[in-house]
Design a protein around this motif. Structure first.
Motif, PDB file in Angstrom:
ATOM      1  N   ASN A 234       0.624  -1.229  -0.037  1.00 49.89           N
ATOM      2  CA  ASN A 234      -0.091   0.132  -0.113  1.00 49.89           C
ATOM      3  C   ASN A 234       0.870   1.190  -0.077  1.00 49.89           C
ATOM      4  O   ASN A 234       0.246   2.269  -0.654  1.00 49.89           O
ATOM      5  N   SER A 235       1.928   1.249   0.559  1.00 47.23           N
ATOM      6  CA  SER A 235       2.841   2.268   0.415  1.00 47.23           C
ATOM      7  C   SER A 235       3.283   2.600  -0.716  1.00 47.23           C
ATOM      8  O   SER A 235       3.364   3.574  -1.608  1.00 47.23           O
ATOM      9  N   THR A 236       3.593   1.747  -1.560  1.00 46.88           N
ATOM     10  CA  THR A 236       4.124   1.438  -2.853  1.00 46.88           C
ATOM     11  C   THR A 236       3.031   2.010  -3.767  1.00 46.88           C
ATOM     12  O   THR A 236       3.444   3.047  -4.566  1.00 46.88           O
ATOM     13  N   LEU A 237       1.716   1.571  -3.508  1.00 48.93           N
ATOM     14  CA  LEU A 237       0.763   2.032  -4.357  1.00 48.93           C
ATOM     15  C   LEU A 237       0.466   3.302  -4.245  1.00 48.93           C
ATOM     16  O   LEU A 237       0.255   4.166  -4.977  1.00 48.93           O
ATOM     17  N   ILE A 238       0.664   4.324  -2.939  1.00 50.38           N
ATOM     18  CA  ILE A 238       0.323   5.411  -2.704  1.00 50.38           C
ATOM     19  C   ILE A 238       1.444   6.403  -3.383  1.00 50.38           C
ATOM     20  O   ILE A 238       1.295   7.248  -4.032  1.00 50.38           O
ATOM     21  N   VAL A 239       2.840   5.764  -3.428  1.00 55.15           N
ATOM     22  CA  VAL A 239       3.873   6.472  -3.996  1.00 55.15           C
ATOM     23  C   VAL A 239       3.675   6.658  -5.668  1.00 55.15           C
ATOM     24  O   VAL A 239       3.913   7.517  -6.175  1.00 55.15           O
ATOM     25  N   GLU A 240       2.977   5.633  -6.027  1.00 51.84           N
ATOM     26  CA  GLU A 240       3.000   5.234  -7.517  1.00 51.84           C
ATOM     27  C   GLU A 240       1.891   6.188  -7.930  1.00 51.84           C
ATOM     28  O   GLU A 240       1.894   6.899  -9.115  1.00 51.84           O
ATOM     29  N   GLY A 241       0.681   6.370  -7.213  1.00 46.75           N
ATOM     30  CA  GLY A 241      -0.171   7.317  -7.378  1.00 46.75           C
ATOM     31  C   GLY A 241       0.141   8.805  -7.410  1.00 46.75           C
ATOM     32  O   GLY A 241      -0.279   9.535  -8.352  1.00 46.75           O
ATOM     33  N   ILE A 242       1.007   9.070  -6.358  1.00 53.19           N
ATOM     34  CA  ILE A 242       1.733  10.434  -6.587  1.00 53.19           C
ATOM     35  C   ILE A 242       2.203  10.628  -7.798  1.00 53.19           C
ATOM     36  O   ILE A 242       2.295  11.781  -8.564  1.00 53.19           O
ATOM     37  N   LYS A 244       1.874   9.272 -10.715  1.00 52.01           N
ATOM     38  CA  LYS A 244       0.912   9.526 -11.627  1.00 52.01           C
ATOM     39  C   LYS A 244       0.252  10.654 -11.754  1.00 52.01           C
ATOM     40  O   LYS A 244      -0.048  11.170 -12.844  1.00 52.01           O
ATOM     41  N   LEU A 245      -0.060  11.007 -10.705  1.00 50.55           N
ATOM     42  CA  LEU A 245      -0.628  12.508 -10.397  1.00 50.55           C
ATOM     43  C   LEU A 245       0.252  13.604 -11.145  1.00 50.55           C
ATOM     44  O   LEU A 245      -0.278  14.510 -11.740  1.00 50.55           O
ATOM     45  N   ILE A 246       1.637  13.325 -10.727  1.00 50.34           N
ATOM     46  CA  ILE A 246       2.419  14.585 -11.108  1.00 50.34           C
ATOM     47  C   ILE A 246       2.655  14.385 -12.715  1.00 50.34           C
ATOM     48  O   ILE A 246       2.898  15.591 -13.376  1.00 50.34           O
ATOM     49  N   VAL A 247       2.850  13.549 -13.173  1.00 55.69           N
ATOM     50  CA  VAL A 247       2.963  13.096 -14.844  1.00 55.69           C
ATOM     51  C   VAL A 247       1.565  13.240 -15.628  1.00 55.69           C
ATOM     52  O   VAL A 247       1.586  13.354 -16.809  1.00 55.69           O
ATOM     53  N   SER A 253      -8.817  16.127 -10.887  1.00 54.60           N
ATOM     54  CA  SER A 253     -10.087  16.078 -10.384  1.00 54.60           C
ATOM     55  C   SER A 253     -10.165  14.638  -9.313  1.00 54.60           C
ATOM     56  O   SER A 253     -11.212  14.617  -8.555  1.00 54.60           O
ATOM     57  N   GLU A 254      -9.118  14.020  -9.290  1.00 56.69           N
ATOM     58  CA  GLU A 254      -9.024  12.881  -8.341  1.00 56.69           C
ATOM     59  C   GLU A 254      -8.708  13.156  -7.112  1.00 56.69           C
ATOM     60  O   GLU A 254      -8.779  12.319  -5.975  1.00 56.69           O
ATOM     61  N   VAL A 255      -8.006  14.271  -6.904  1.00 56.29           N
ATOM     62  CA  VAL A 255      -7.591  14.788  -5.740  1.00 56.29           C
ATOM     63  C   VAL A 255      -8.763  15.215  -4.560  1.00 56.29           C
ATOM     64  O   VAL A 255      -9.398  15.700  -4.864  1.00 56.29           O
ATOM     65  N   GLY A 256      -8.606  14.589  -3.517  1.00 60.53           N
ATOM     66  CA  GLY A 256      -9.643  14.733  -2.436  1.00 60.53           C
ATOM     67  C   GLY A 256      -9.116  15.461  -1.158  1.00 60.53           C
ATOM     68  O   GLY A 256      -7.910  15.230  -0.958  1.00 60.53           O
ATOM     69  N   GLY A 257      -9.925  16.253  -0.546  1.00 58.71           N
ATOM     70  CA  GLY A 257      -9.539  16.629   0.672  1.00 58.71           C
ATOM     71  C   GLY A 257     -10.202  16.069   1.885  1.00 58.71           C
ATOM     72  O   GLY A 257     -10.542  14.890   1.692  1.00 58.71           O
ATOM     73  N   VAL A 258     -10.091  16.834   3.007  1.00 63.74           N
ATOM     74  CA  VAL A 258     -10.459  15.988   4.367  1.00 63.74           C
ATOM     75  C   VAL A 258     -12.010  15.894   4.181  1.00 63.74           C
ATOM     76  O   VAL A 258     -12.388  14.656   4.795  1.00 63.74           O
ATOM     77  N   VAL A 259     -12.848  16.531   3.380  1.00 67.79           N
ATOM     78  CA  VAL A 259     -14.187  15.950   3.212  1.00 67.79           C
ATOM     79  C   VAL A 259     -14.386  14.538   2.772  1.00 67.79           C
ATOM     80  O   VAL A 259     -15.098  13.931   3.178  1.00 67.79           O
ATOM     81  N   SER A 260     -13.573  14.442   1.356  1.00 68.07           N
ATOM     82  CA  SER A 260     -13.763  13.045   0.990  1.00 68.07           C
ATOM     83  C   SER A 260     -13.475  11.857   1.954  1.00 68.07           C
ATOM     84  O   SER A 260     -13.783  10.926   1.965  1.00 68.07           O
ATOM     85  N   ILE A 261     -12.224  12.362   2.744  1.00 62.50           N
ATOM     86  CA  ILE A 261     -11.565  11.160   3.658  1.00 62.50           C
ATOM     87  C   ILE A 261     -12.709  10.852   4.673  1.00 62.50           C
ATOM     88  O   ILE A 261     -12.831   9.674   4.867  1.00 62.50           O
ATOM     89  N   VAL A 262     -13.454  11.830   5.277  1.00 58.77           N
ATOM     90  CA  VAL A 262     -14.288  11.599   6.319  1.00 58.77           C
ATOM     91  C   VAL A 262     -15.474  10.841   5.603  1.00 58.77           C
ATOM     92  O   VAL A 262     -16.053  10.071   6.313  1.00 58.77           O
ATOM     93  N   GLN A 263     -15.872  11.335   4.475  1.00 50.91           N
ATOM     94  CA  GLN A 263     -16.971  10.511   3.642  1.00 50.91           C
ATOM     95  C   GLN A 263     -16.604   9.141   3.420  1.00 50.91           C
ATOM     96  O   GLN A 263     -17.623   8.117   3.939  1.00 50.91           O
ATOM     97  N   VAL A 264     -15.406   8.872   2.818  1.00 43.80           N
ATOM     98  CA  VAL A 264     -15.120   7.248   2.777  1.00 43.80           C
ATOM     99  C   VAL A 264     -14.893   6.793   4.110  1.00 43.80           C
ATOM    100  O   VAL A 264     -15.411   5.406   4.160  1.00 43.80           O
ATOM    101  N   MET A 265     -14.375   7.378   5.279  1.00 42.93           N
ATOM    102  CA  MET A 265     -14.226   6.681   6.352  1.00 42.93           C
ATOM    103  C   MET A 265     -15.752   6.422   6.959  1.00 42.93           C
ATOM    104  O   MET A 265     -16.124   5.413   7.751  1.00 42.93           O
ATOM    105  N   HIS A 266     -16.687   7.206   6.830  1.00 42.11           N
ATOM    106  CA  HIS A 266     -18.419   7.060   7.120  1.00 42.11           C
ATOM    107  C   HIS A 266     -18.952   5.816   6.711  1.00 42.11           C
ATOM    108  O   HIS A 266     -19.407   5.170   7.055  1.00 42.11           O
TER     109      HIS A 266
END
Length: 349
Positions: A234-242, A244-247, A253-266
């Motif tokens: 999962n660490s590798t997946l997150i690094v890879e995601g970063i 992919k976002l940079i390139v 539009s896939e970048v989420g903030g605190v609201v998205s995090i709380v929604q997903v956790m909910h």
């Protein structure tokens, strides 16, 4: 109730991150002036042994204020022996690394704990055999149980699927009723999509799971191994995601903030405590990895400054430190606003 639980879990992840900084700073003799969970107005404040512990109104963040170090004033310095700036660069790096590492260790603990004990697993027993695929051509049948592939014992369907996906040729040992049979076959290469929507080739043999489950016991060592594997993947997946976002592979539009995090956790909390715990572990890794980015306002940026000092034998100039830190805060603010915009866009549309 689940929304409150989500906010509480997010606050705990931040607390654990700051606890890492706090403990290592104290271990090196650095005075910690403030240990805060949250930002804004202080709801509770208590001073103990020279450190003010506070709980603030907005529980979506936190910080440790060490003597001689202030993110809001990058030029603050102190030559006192108990200050952050008086310590050697390698000691400061240890203090900075502690927060992200504590988050990664927390994820490792969660994954390991969830792996321990008796678990229900999907067994490697074949169900559907697709015509025209390698499995059908060599004579595999529904109900066959895969015992090993290329000499490696198969205990779960997931283990079996992973090794098939990466192997162009397979040597199978199969249990069919009371017989043990052997098969050799060439896998079929197909093209699919990875998690980032990119084309990726993998191998298949044309089988589906029968859907039978069995109980499997995972001891301490095996649970720790599974925890380490999950944390690394999962660490590798997150690094890879970063990356992919940079390139530009992953759109902004896939970048989420605190609201998205709380929604997903909910939502995860409504699916059961195991799903919630797995998501908390993933967010903890995410928090740790993101804080290691070389942005001056983050731990990674400060680590970069200290590495510069170790190499050049002198600290960055005052102007460099000031402008890079201001630039780092600008980048962070931009990312926060982008996340908030995307969150509101998803909610309102």
């Amino acid at each position: 109730m689940s929304l409150a639980l989500s906010l509480l879990a997010l606050s705990f992840l931040i607390f654990f991150h700051e606890l890492g900084h706090f403990l290592v700073a104290r271990a090196f003799g650095v005075k910690v002036e403030v240990f805060s969970i949250g930002f804004g107005k202080k709801l509770i404040a208590k001073t103990y042994k020279g450190t003010q512990y506070t709980l603030s109104l907005i529980p979506l963040g936190g910080y440790v204020k060490m003597k001689g170090q202030n993110d809001s004033d990058p030029l603050e310095q102190s030559s006192d022996t108990d200050s952050y700036t008086s310590k050697a660069p390698w000691q400061r790096i240890c203090i900075l690394l502690a927060g992200p590492l504590f988050n990664i260790l927390l994820a490792f603990f969660i994954y390991s704990s969830l792996s321990f004990g008796d678990k229900q697993v999907l067994l490697p027993i074949l169900g559907e055999i697709k015509e025209g695929y390698p499995a059908s051509e060599v004579g595999l049948k529904s109900g066959d149980q895969i015992l090993s592939i290329n000499g490696e014992k198969m205990r779960t369907w997931r283990e079996m699927a992973e090794i098939i996906a990466s192997s162009p040729s397979l040597s199978l040992q199969v249990k069919r009723e009371n017989q043990i049979l052997s098969f050799s076959l060439q896998s079929k290469e197909v093209e699919g999509k990875n998690i980032f929507g990119e084309s990726k080739k993998h191998y298949v043999i044309g089988v589906g799971a029968k859907g039978e489950f069995g109980s499997m016991h995972f001891g301490v060592l095996e649970a720790l191994k599974n925890g380490a594997i999950s944390t690394y993947e999962n660490s590798t997946l997150i690094v890879e995601g970063i990356k992919k976002l940079i390139v530009g592979v992953v759109p902004t539009s896939e970048v989420g903030g605190v609201v998205s995090i709380v929604q997903v956790m909910h939502k995860a909390s409504e699916s059961g405590w195991i799903s919630f715990a797995l998501l908390v572990a993933l967010i903890s890794i995410n928090l740790g990895v993101l804080n290691l980015l070389p942005i001056p306002a983050l731990d990674g940026g400060h680590i970069l400054f200290n590495l510069y000092e170790m190499v050049t034998r002198k600290p960055p100039s005052v102007n460099m430190l000031y402008y890079l830190t201001i630039g780092g805060w600008a980048v962070l603010l931009g990312l926060m606003l982008l996340g908030l915009y995307n969150d509101l866009h998803r909610i309102l549309l």
